[in-house]
Motif scaffolding. Structure first.
Motif, PDB file in Angstrom:
ATOM      1  N   THR A 329       0.837  -1.203   0.000  1.00  0.00           N
ATOM      2  CA  THR A 329       0.000   0.000   0.000  1.00  0.00           C
ATOM      3  C   THR A 329       0.869   1.248   0.000  1.00  0.00           C
ATOM      4  O   THR A 329       1.697   1.417   0.907  1.00  0.00           O
ATOM      5  N   PRO A 330       0.713   2.157  -0.981  1.00  0.00           N
ATOM      6  CA  PRO A 330       1.441   3.434  -0.917  1.00  0.00           C
ATOM      7  C   PRO A 330       0.869   4.294   0.210  1.00  0.00           C
ATOM      8  O   PRO A 330      -0.348   4.436   0.331  1.00  0.00           O
ATOM      9  N   VAL A 331       1.747   4.828   1.055  1.00  0.00           N
ATOM     10  CA  VAL A 331       1.281   5.586   2.217  1.00  0.00           C
ATOM     11  C   VAL A 331       1.822   7.010   2.272  1.00  0.00           C
ATOM     12  O   VAL A 331       1.307   7.838   3.032  1.00  0.00           O
ATOM     13  N   TRP A 332       2.870   7.315   1.504  1.00  0.00           N
ATOM     14  CA  TRP A 332       3.372   8.685   1.453  1.00  0.00           C
ATOM     15  C   TRP A 332       4.025   8.943   0.100  1.00  0.00           C
ATOM     16  O   TRP A 332       4.838   8.143  -0.334  1.00  0.00           O
ATOM     17  N   PRO A 333       3.689  10.039  -0.550  1.00  0.00           N
ATOM     18  CA  PRO A 333       2.686  11.042  -0.199  1.00  0.00           C
ATOM     19  C   PRO A 333       1.284  10.429  -0.031  1.00  0.00           C
ATOM     20  O   PRO A 333       1.004   9.367  -0.576  1.00  0.00           O
ATOM     21  N   PRO A 334       0.421  11.108   0.695  1.00  0.00           N
ATOM     22  CA  PRO A 334      -0.918  10.558   0.946  1.00  0.00           C
ATOM     23  C   PRO A 334      -1.783  10.553  -0.303  1.00  0.00           C
ATOM     24  O   PRO A 334      -1.477  11.208  -1.306  1.00  0.00           O
ATOM     25  N   ASP A 335      -2.861   9.784  -0.220  1.00  0.00           N
ATOM     26  CA  ASP A 335      -3.912   9.765  -1.249  1.00  0.00           C
ATOM     27  C   ASP A 335      -3.455   9.175  -2.576  1.00  0.00           C
ATOM     28  O   ASP A 335      -3.997   9.512  -3.634  1.00  0.00           O
ATOM     29  N   LEU A 336      -2.450   8.298  -2.531  1.00  0.00           N
ATOM     30  CA  LEU A 336      -2.053   7.565  -3.727  1.00  0.00           C
ATOM     31  C   LEU A 336      -2.627   6.154  -3.647  1.00  0.00           C
ATOM     32  O   LEU A 336      -2.854   5.608  -2.569  1.00  0.00           O
ATOM     33  N   SER A 337      -2.842   5.546  -4.798  1.00  0.00           N
ATOM     34  CA  SER A 337      -3.332   4.170  -4.824  1.00  0.00           C
ATOM     35  C   SER A 337      -2.809   3.461  -6.063  1.00  0.00           C
ATOM     36  O   SER A 337      -2.374   4.095  -7.033  1.00  0.00           O
ATOM     37  N   GLU A 358       1.796  16.109  -8.152  1.00  0.00           N
ATOM     38  CA  GLU A 358       2.881  16.718  -7.389  1.00  0.00           C
ATOM     39  C   GLU A 358       4.173  15.913  -7.482  1.00  0.00           C
ATOM     40  O   GLU A 358       5.235  16.395  -7.061  1.00  0.00           O
ATOM     41  N   LEU A 359       4.093  14.691  -8.021  1.00  0.00           N
ATOM     42  CA  LEU A 359       5.268  13.826  -8.068  1.00  0.00           C
ATOM     43  C   LEU A 359       6.084  14.094  -9.330  1.00  0.00           C
ATOM     44  O   LEU A 359       5.545  14.170 -10.432  1.00  0.00           O
ATOM     45  N   GLY A 360       7.399  14.199  -9.151  1.00  0.00           N
ATOM     46  CA  GLY A 360       8.306  14.350 -10.271  1.00  0.00           C
ATOM     47  C   GLY A 360       9.285  13.199 -10.326  1.00  0.00           C
ATOM     48  O   GLY A 360       9.374  12.377  -9.393  1.00  0.00           O
ATOM     49  N   LEU A 361      10.023  13.107 -11.406  1.00  0.00           N
ATOM     50  CA  LEU A 361      10.997  12.042 -11.552  1.00  0.00           C
ATOM     51  C   LEU A 361      12.013  12.095 -10.411  1.00  0.00           C
ATOM     52  O   LEU A 361      12.543  13.156 -10.067  1.00  0.00           O
ATOM     53  N   GLY A 362      12.264  10.928  -9.823  1.00  0.00           N
ATOM     54  CA  GLY A 362      13.204  10.832  -8.713  1.00  0.00           C
ATOM     55  C   GLY A 362      12.586  10.996  -7.352  1.00  0.00           C
ATOM     56  O   GLY A 362      13.250  10.721  -6.333  1.00  0.00           O
ATOM     57  N   ASP A 363      11.333  11.433  -7.270  1.00  0.00           N
ATOM     58  CA  ASP A 363      10.689  11.572  -5.972  1.00  0.00           C
ATOM     59  C   ASP A 363      10.484  10.201  -5.319  1.00  0.00           C
ATOM     60  O   ASP A 363      10.297   9.192  -6.006  1.00  0.00           O
ATOM     61  N   HIS A 364      10.497  10.200  -3.997  1.00  0.00           N
ATOM     62  CA  HIS A 364      10.339   8.963  -3.237  1.00  0.00           C
ATOM     63  C   HIS A 364       8.865   8.721  -2.909  1.00  0.00           C
ATOM     64  O   HIS A 364       8.148   9.643  -2.525  1.00  0.00           O
ATOM     65  N   VAL A 365       8.454   7.455  -3.026  1.00  0.00           N
ATOM     66  CA  VAL A 365       7.127   7.033  -2.595  1.00  0.00           C
ATOM     67  C   VAL A 365       7.307   5.919  -1.563  1.00  0.00           C
ATOM     68  O   VAL A 365       8.028   4.955  -1.807  1.00  0.00           O
ATOM     69  N   TRP A 366       6.636   6.068  -0.420  1.00  0.00           N
ATOM     70  CA  TRP A 366       6.754   5.117   0.688  1.00  0.00           C
ATOM     71  C   TRP A 366       5.587   4.137   0.662  1.00  0.00           C
ATOM     72  O   TRP A 366       4.432   4.520   0.424  1.00  0.00           O
ATOM     73  N   PHE A 367       5.902   2.864   0.915  1.00  0.00           N
ATOM     74  CA  PHE A 367       4.903   1.793   0.909  1.00  0.00           C
ATOM     75  C   PHE A 367       4.956   1.025   2.226  1.00  0.00           C
ATOM     76  O   PHE A 367       5.996   0.972   2.892  1.00  0.00           O
ATOM     77  N   ARG A 368       3.827   0.416   2.537  1.00  0.00           N
ATOM     78  CA  ARG A 368       3.780  -0.576   3.624  1.00  0.00           C
ATOM     79  C   ARG A 368       3.456  -1.936   3.026  1.00  0.00           C
ATOM     80  O   ARG A 368       2.588  -2.059   2.161  1.00  0.00           O
ATOM     81  N   HIS A 369       4.148  -2.931   3.513  1.00  0.00           N
ATOM     82  CA  HIS A 369       3.926  -4.306   3.102  1.00  0.00           C
ATOM     83  C   HIS A 369       2.757  -4.878   3.891  1.00  0.00           C
ATOM     84  O   HIS A 369       2.468  -4.429   5.001  1.00  0.00           O
ATOM     85  N   THR A 370       2.073  -5.884   3.332  1.00  0.00           N
ATOM     86  CA  THR A 370       0.920  -6.460   4.027  1.00  0.00           C
ATOM     87  C   THR A 370       1.329  -7.355   5.181  1.00  0.00           C
ATOM     88  O   THR A 370       0.709  -7.353   6.239  1.00  0.00           O
ATOM     89  N   LYS A 371       2.389  -8.164   4.993  1.00  0.00           N
ATOM     90  CA  LYS A 371       2.887  -9.036   6.055  1.00  0.00           C
ATOM     91  C   LYS A 371       4.301  -8.605   6.423  1.00  0.00           C
ATOM     92  O   LYS A 371       4.921  -7.825   5.709  1.00  0.00           O
ATOM     93  N   ALA A 372       4.814  -9.158   7.517  1.00  0.00           N
ATOM     94  CA  ALA A 372       6.026  -8.579   8.088  1.00  0.00           C
ATOM     95  C   ALA A 372       7.323  -9.098   7.473  1.00  0.00           C
ATOM     96  O   ALA A 372       8.070  -8.366   6.846  1.00  0.00           O
TER      97      ALA A 372
END
Length: 405
Positions: A329-337, A358-372
């Motif tokens: 799940t993408p979690v940052w920036p917010p409201d991405l899917s 708002e995203l440009g080339l090279g920008d970071h997107v943070w995700f959370r994994h479903t399992k650990a």
């Protein structure tokens, strides 16, 4: 990293996480140390005095396992393969292999090393397992160490006369009579020592009771019935096995069921590991609310349209029945899917959302994994962040050259 300092609840400090890691090149994985610390103390509180055996499958970072075991209330490791257990037992004195093994070289090494044999316990759920192990390690001699054995009890819920099975399909040993019969087989064998009994109630520990929609009401009813049935049956099975041999431990539960399992008098210890990282799976429980602690970060490499941004990689899919609930799940920036038609891809993942422009080339997107634990199979190291700084970078199992499963 130390987990012994007690912190109050925290919220994910995005400003600090971003500031600490903005100079890193994705892909990389991050642990929010303050969140891990909070989660560790929450696990201990929920276990209510029962020791927690740390489930290494859900962590796969030796330094994190080591730090967790320094926390009062956590003791012992629940490993997932025998080669892994032998590796961990070089440092730790109490390692239970949570799944049966047929690894011949590892079994021979265990049988030939008295120190390892005193530290590692094998999981068995049939006489066939015993025969296989005995055939590999040979007959006992006066100097040969006895191999420690834990029996696994099936703790799934069965309804409609057994036609409906709710829970993991693990052990064929279900009734107290079946458990006692297998215990007698172990006790009668000169090569083995029966020391434990285990049962993992995945239908409670691994299924959130607060998921969106009406399904949560069915889950709650199933879990209520399962907990009541299991407490009675497990107690009877423990008593039956104890009539054959004294047990050092009775293990049960998981991150999602700690307080329920720990409340059973027959259980002497519980198991947990995922609760330290708090992946997405544990966002949907009424009994507890952990702090998200583990993330992976990818970079934007395409803008295929004004309405899409594409990151490199992303197909870090959790195990289990295939479905959207296994996707990251993408979690940052917010409201991405994710895009339904593509999901999370092996080499690229397109994203949409009201702020995608708002995203440009090279920008970071943070995700959370479903399992650990599966997160750490994708990276060689994990970045530990506290406040707005990186305090350490530690190897995962993979980073130490270990790919056990």
């Amino acid at each position: 990293m130390t987990l012994t300092q007690l912190n109050g609840p925290v919220r994910t400090p995005w400003v600090d996480l971003l500031a600490a890691t903005e100079h890193l090149d994705p892909p990389f994985a991050v642990l929010d140390v303050a969140a891990v610390r909070t989660n560790a103390h929450q696990l201990v509180r929920r276990a209510a005095g029962k020791p927690i055996r740390v489930a290494s499958k859900s962590i796969r970072v030796r330094s994190v396992i080591r730090d967790a075991l320094e926390l009062p209330g956590m003791a012992g490791i629940l490993a997932f393969t025998l080669p892994e257990a032998l590796w961990l037992a070089e440092e730790h004195e109490d390692v239970v292999v949570g799944y049966p093994t047929t690894h011949r070289a590892a079994l021979r090494r265990l049988a030939e090393d008295a120190e390892l044999a005193s530290r590692v316990t094998l999981m068995v759920d049939s006489a066939d397992h015993l025969d296989l192990i005995a055939g590999i390690v040979g007959t006992a001699s006066s100097s040969a160490p006895r191999i420690r054995i834990c029996l696994e009890l099936d703790v799934s819920l069965r309804l409609a006369g057994g036609r409906v099975h709710l829970g993991a399909r693990r052990s064929p040993v279900r009734t107290p009579e079946e458990a006692a019969a297998l215990a007698r087989t172990v006790a009668a064998h000169p090569r083995f020592a029966l020391v434990g009994l285990m049962g993992y109630e995945g239908q409670i520990a691994g299924v959130g009771d607060n998921q969106p929609g009406l399904r949560r009401f069915a889950v709650r009813e199933v879990q209520r019935r399962s907990a009541a049935e299991l407490a009675e049956r497990r107690a009877a099975a423990v008593a039956a096995v104890r009539s054959v041999a004294p047990l050092e431990f009775v293990n049960g539960g998981g991150t999602g069921s700690l307080e329920l399992t720990a409340a059973e008098p027959a259980v002497t210890e519980v198991a947990a590991g995922s609760g330290l990282f708090a992946p997405r799976l544990f966002d949907f429980y009424t009994r507890f609310r952990p702090q998200p602690a583990a993330y992976f970060v990818l970079s934007v490499v395409r803008r295929p349209s004004p309405h899409h941004a594409t990151v490199l990689g992303g197909g870090w899919i959790a195990s289990g029945a295939a479905g959207k609930d296994r996707l990251p799940t993408p979690v940052w920036p917010p409201d991405l899917s994710l895009v339904d038609q593509e999901g999370a891809g092996e080499v690229q993942t397109p994203l949409v959302g009201p702020r995608v422009d708002e995203l440009g080339l090279g920008d970071h997107v943070w995700f959370r994994h479903t399992k650990a634990g599966e997160l750490c199979e994708h990276v060689d190291e994990i970045v530990l962040v506290e406040g707005d700084r990186i305090i350490d970078v530690v190897p995962t199992y993979r980073g130490e050259g270990k790919t056990f499963l």
